[in-house]
Design a protein around this motif. Sequence first.
Motif, mmCIF file in Angstrom:
data_model
loop_
_atom_site.group_PDB
_atom_site.id
_atom_site.type_symbol
_atom_site.label_atom_id
_atom_site.label_comp_id
_atom_site.label_asym_id
_atom_site.label_seq_id
_atom_site.Cartn_x
_atom_site.Cartn_y
_atom_site.Cartn_z
ATOM 1 N N ILE A 234 29.000 35.304 40.055
ATOM 2 C CA ILE A 234 28.784 36.819 39.822
ATOM 3 C C ILE A 234 29.220 37.154 38.442
ATOM 4 O O ILE A 234 28.786 37.666 37.575
ATOM 5 N N ALA A 235 30.636 36.614 37.992
ATOM 6 C CA ALA A 235 31.235 36.952 36.781
ATOM 7 C C ALA A 235 30.363 36.364 35.581
ATOM 8 O O ALA A 235 30.087 37.070 34.680
ATOM 9 N N ALA A 236 30.113 35.116 36.051
ATOM 10 C CA ALA A 236 29.278 34.315 35.006
ATOM 11 C C ALA A 236 27.978 35.065 34.784
ATOM 12 O O ALA A 236 27.364 35.052 33.532
ATOM 13 N N ASP A 237 27.002 35.639 35.731
ATOM 14 C CA ASP A 237 25.840 36.292 35.774
ATOM 15 C C ASP A 237 25.913 37.410 34.827
ATOM 16 O O ASP A 237 25.097 37.803 34.198
ATOM 17 N N LEU A 238 27.258 38.330 35.273
ATOM 18 C CA LEU A 238 27.247 39.668 34.419
ATOM 19 C C LEU A 238 27.690 39.149 32.886
ATOM 20 O O LEU A 238 27.153 40.009 32.186
ATOM 21 N N GLY A 239 28.297 38.226 32.583
ATOM 22 C CA GLY A 239 28.701 37.729 31.414
ATOM 23 C C GLY A 239 29.754 38.574 30.526
ATOM 24 O O GLY A 239 29.829 38.434 29.416
ATOM 25 N N TYR A 240 30.392 39.545 31.502
ATOM 26 C CA TYR A 240 31.283 40.285 30.933
ATOM 27 C C TYR A 240 32.595 39.606 30.571
ATOM 28 O O TYR A 240 32.805 38.574 31.300
ATOM 29 N N PHE B 219 37.397 41.803 41.726
ATOM 30 C CA PHE B 219 37.087 41.619 43.257
ATOM 31 C C PHE B 219 38.076 42.243 44.090
ATOM 32 O O PHE B 219 39.024 41.701 43.988
ATOM 33 N N LEU B 220 37.763 43.398 44.784
ATOM 34 C CA LEU B 220 38.877 44.005 45.414
ATOM 35 C C LEU B 220 38.340 43.776 47.130
ATOM 36 O O LEU B 220 37.406 43.726 47.615
ATOM 37 N N TYR B 221 39.884 43.581 47.767
ATOM 38 C CA TYR B 221 39.752 43.321 49.215
ATOM 39 C C TYR B 221 40.218 44.481 49.837
ATOM 40 O O TYR B 221 40.909 45.420 49.222
ATOM 41 N N PRO B 222 40.029 44.789 51.065
ATOM 42 C CA PRO B 222 40.481 45.934 51.789
ATOM 43 C C PRO B 222 41.821 46.292 51.762
ATOM 44 O O PRO B 222 42.237 47.235 51.883
ATOM 45 N N ASP B 223 42.680 45.132 51.752
ATOM 46 C CA ASP B 223 44.034 45.354 51.529
ATOM 47 C C ASP B 223 44.615 45.581 50.457
ATOM 48 O O ASP B 223 45.893 45.587 49.875
ATOM 49 N N HIS B 224 43.952 45.975 49.206
ATOM 50 C CA HIS B 224 43.962 46.043 47.980
ATOM 51 C C HIS B 224 44.593 44.906 46.933
ATOM 52 O O HIS B 224 44.889 45.074 45.953
ATOM 53 N N THR B 225 44.353 43.645 47.558
ATOM 54 C CA THR B 225 44.392 42.482 46.854
ATOM 55 C C THR B 225 43.099 42.438 45.685
ATOM 56 O O THR B 225 42.085 43.054 46.137
ATOM 57 N N LEU B 226 43.518 42.551 44.597
ATOM 58 C CA LEU B 226 42.357 42.384 43.530
ATOM 59 C C LEU B 226 42.627 41.193 42.651
ATOM 60 O O LEU B 226 43.669 40.786 42.104
ATOM 61 N N ARG B 227 41.515 40.542 42.397
ATOM 62 C CA ARG B 227 41.261 39.179 41.501
ATOM 63 C C ARG B 227 40.333 39.322 40.467
ATOM 64 O O ARG B 227 39.388 40.416 40.502
ATOM 65 N N PHE B 228 40.424 38.642 39.492
ATOM 66 C CA PHE B 228 39.706 38.832 38.288
ATOM 67 C C PHE B 228 39.220 37.349 37.886
ATOM 68 O O PHE B 228 39.704 36.414 37.771
ATOM 69 N N PHE B 229 37.871 37.479 37.652
ATOM 70 C CA PHE B 229 37.277 36.390 37.063
ATOM 71 C C PHE B 229 36.647 36.442 35.701
ATOM 72 O O PHE B 229 35.752 37.293 35.422
ATOM 73 N N SER B 230 36.762 35.599 34.697
ATOM 74 C CA SER B 230 36.089 35.644 33.687
ATOM 75 C C SER B 230 34.710 34.773 33.789
ATOM 76 O O SER B 230 34.698 34.106 34.912
ATOM 77 N N PRO B 231 33.695 34.510 32.979
ATOM 78 C CA PRO B 231 32.621 33.941 33.190
ATOM 79 C C PRO B 231 32.912 32.248 33.412
ATOM 80 O O PRO B 231 32.101 31.438 33.667
#
Length: 280
Positions: A42-48, A53-65
């Motif tokens: 998804i991150a690669a397709d967006l190209g930003y 990416f947020l989970y219901p328990d407020h875990t937050l993860r980040f992906f570059s392309p």
Amino acid sequence: MSLNARADILRYTAFSADPDGGNQAGVVLDATGLTDPEMLAIAADLGYSESAFLYPDHTLRFFSPKAEVAFCGHATVATAVALAQHRGGPGSYVFKTPAGEIPVTTEEVDGEIRATLTSVEPHLEEVDEADLTEALAALGWPAGDLDPALPPRIAFAGNNHLVISAATRERLADLSYDFERLKALMERLDLTTVQLVHRAGETLFHVRDPFPIGGVVEDAATGAAAVAFGAYARELALVKEESVLTLHQGEDMGRPSLLTVTLRAGDPRVRVAGTAVPIG
């Protein structure tokens, strides 16, 4: 089933109220069931430069392309604003990131949603002279073009950023670097960006952030680097212990961004605030 069908992907730009400014980020407010390869896709397709990416328990993860990143400021701001707009209005959150817990508050100011994140506890490291020489060579910057009042350091406030200061605004504006050479150095030193800085006033700075390890030439707004720079400025006594710094970024790439960094006496953590708006 396509990834777009499995994930509701929002698109925001952060640290600007103008859709044509700021740093773009993808935001998925419910990443339940997505695998790591799917989030990377998804991150690669967006190209930003990053997507969150947020989970219901407020875990937050980040992906570059190219890879997962421990912490990303602009994508955190975008996520908090998206929550305020899609999940019941402004409020406060504590995101659980790979770098640690990141408190964020959102509020409506003059019709815009503004988010303020608080960093993990920061620290600075000296830069090896050979590594600095290599960084300058990759940038094509002569050592004589640096500002001796702002010495190079590696600053951490969730991830590492090499701070290098330009003596003039013209030096900062002239950026044409060796992408692969700088990327190799950054991988070896575990750097997320190189924070290039020019001081324009007591608390006013212009900044640029090459981000080759993320597959991106330059970030238009880098909240993670901004909080790291706030720690740098305070520890080196460049500003008062309690200060509000204004950072302009993205101007030289046509995506102007505004980051407000706040230092509080007695609190080692650093805060960065800005707006975010949805984009097409």
